[in-house]
Design an enzyme around this catalytic site. Structure first.
Site, PDB file in Angstrom:
ATOM      1  N   GLY A 128       1.229  -1.409   0.344  1.00 45.13           N
ATOM      2  CA  GLY A 128      -0.122  -0.036  -0.125  1.00 45.13           C
ATOM      3  C   GLY A 128       0.478   1.589   0.164  1.00 45.13           C
ATOM      4  O   GLY A 128       1.855   1.396   0.270  1.00 45.13           O
ATOM      5  N   LEU A 129       0.256   2.269  -0.087  1.00 42.80           N
ATOM      6  CA  LEU A 129       0.714   3.566  -0.038  1.00 42.80           C
ATOM      7  C   LEU A 129       1.920   3.706   1.482  1.00 42.80           C
ATOM      8  O   LEU A 129       1.717   2.945   2.414  1.00 42.80           O
ATOM      9  CB  LEU A 129      -0.612   4.777  -0.282  1.00 42.80           C
ATOM     10  N   SER A 130       2.612   5.005   1.380  1.00 40.69           N
ATOM     11  CA  SER A 130       3.400   4.984   1.880  1.00 40.69           C
ATOM     12  C   SER A 130       2.706   5.982   3.094  1.00 40.69           C
ATOM     13  O   SER A 130       1.659   6.106   3.176  1.00 40.69           O
ATOM     14  CB  SER A 130       4.670   5.757   2.141  1.00 40.69           C
ATOM     15  N   ALA A 131       2.206   5.323   4.838  1.00 44.79           N
ATOM     16  CA  ALA A 131       1.631   6.022   5.518  1.00 44.79           C
ATOM     17  C   ALA A 131      -0.132   5.436   5.039  1.00 44.79           C
ATOM     18  O   ALA A 131      -0.952   5.993   6.134  1.00 44.79           O
ATOM     19  CB  ALA A 131       1.111   7.926   6.019  1.00 44.79           C
ATOM     20  N   GLY A 189      -0.805   2.571   6.700  1.00 46.66           N
ATOM     21  CA  GLY A 189      -0.182   1.871   7.877  1.00 46.66           C
ATOM     22  C   GLY A 189      -0.079   0.163   8.034  1.00 46.66           C
ATOM     23  O   GLY A 189      -0.265  -0.285   9.089  1.00 46.66           O
ATOM     24  N   LYS A 190       0.569  -0.050   6.785  1.00 48.91           N
ATOM     25  CA  LYS A 190       1.203  -0.701   6.829  1.00 48.91           C
ATOM     26  C   LYS A 190       2.254  -1.592   7.740  1.00 48.91           C
ATOM     27  O   LYS A 190       1.393  -2.601   8.391  1.00 48.91           O
ATOM     28  CB  LYS A 190       2.228  -1.489   5.301  1.00 48.91           C
ATOM     29  N   SER A 191       2.927  -0.533   8.066  1.00 46.24           N
ATOM     30  CA  SER A 191       3.724  -1.326   9.801  1.00 46.24           C
ATOM     31  C   SER A 191       2.748  -1.302  10.560  1.00 46.24           C
ATOM     32  O   SER A 191       3.764  -2.519  10.808  1.00 46.24           O
ATOM     33  CB  SER A 191       4.750  -0.084   9.307  1.00 46.24           C
ATOM     34  N   SER A 228       5.965  -1.523  -2.359  1.00 44.95           N
ATOM     35  CA  SER A 228       6.205  -2.845  -3.706  1.00 44.95           C
ATOM     36  C   SER A 228       4.568  -2.176  -4.544  1.00 44.95           C
ATOM     37  O   SER A 228       4.242  -3.026  -5.237  1.00 44.95           O
ATOM     38  CB  SER A 228       6.186  -4.355  -2.904  1.00 44.95           C
TER      39      SER A 228
END
Length: 199
Positions: free
Chosen positions: A31-34, A36-38, A105
């Site tokens: 997904g996009l930066s920010a 919420g992936k991490s 990615s």
């Protein structure tokens, strides 16, 4: 490419599963930066470990400070970053761990290659699209990256000056402007349980 190497036979994956009482799987958060992936990856890892499942999270913080510290952010380097992550996550899955990857990615082709790498060895691969409107991602902007991209300081930034190709058929789709971190992690755990990828 090295030619003077020999594959060393060892335990099979099925033998590892029997000994560890757990299968292996890669949960690929994209997904996009920010988006919420991490944050979701952290919550997922903690929940799995508390359940007694062996799990390990791979993201930019522990990959680009070590294994991939020689890579920059050109398209070629970003693709190589994902290629290496694909290989490492496959090793974790083969070891009967839940490998959790949290990387933008951005390209479908690179994610397809990651899946194929797992498929070739019969290892489960679960793509999770961590979706958020770019306006919300920009409001969050915890590292100030969107601001730098808008100012032209960062030249190639996903979602602003570089493309993000959203998954077309992910196993799971979470929307972090509508679901909490805990809800998103639970959706993933429920899926893994339903598919008997964890106990």
């Amino acid at each position: 490419m090295a030619t003077n190497i020999t594959w060393h036979e060892n335990l099979t994956h099925d033998e590892r599963k029997e000994l560890t009482k757990q299968g292996g799987v890669t949960v690929w958060l994209t997904g996009l930066s920010a988006s919420g992936k991490s944050t979701i990856g952290c919550a997922l890892e903690q929940s799995l470990l508390q359940r007694g499942n062996n799990a390990y999270r791979l993201d930019g913080d522990n990959i680009r400070f070590g294994l991939n510290k020689d890579l920059g952010f050109s398209e070629d380097d970003r693709n190589e970053n994902i290629r290496r992550i694909s290989e490492v996550s496959k090793l974790f899955a083969d070891s009967c761990s839940v490998a959790i990857t949290s990387f933008i990615s951005p390209y479908r082709e690179e994610r397809r290659k990651a899946r194929e790498l797992h498929d070739k060895d019969g290892l489960p691969f679960v793509e999770v699209y961590v979706d958020v409107p770019i306006e919300i991602a920009e409001q969050r902007d915890p590292k100030g990256l969107y601001k730098k991209a808008r100012e032209g300081i960062i030249k190639e930034f996903t979602g602003i000056s570089a493309p993000y190709e959203a998954p077309e058929n992910p196993e799971l789709h979470v929307q972090t402007d509508k679901q909490t971190v805990e809800e998103s992690a639970k959706i993933i755990i429920d899926y893994l349980l339903e598919k008997k990828l964890i106990k």
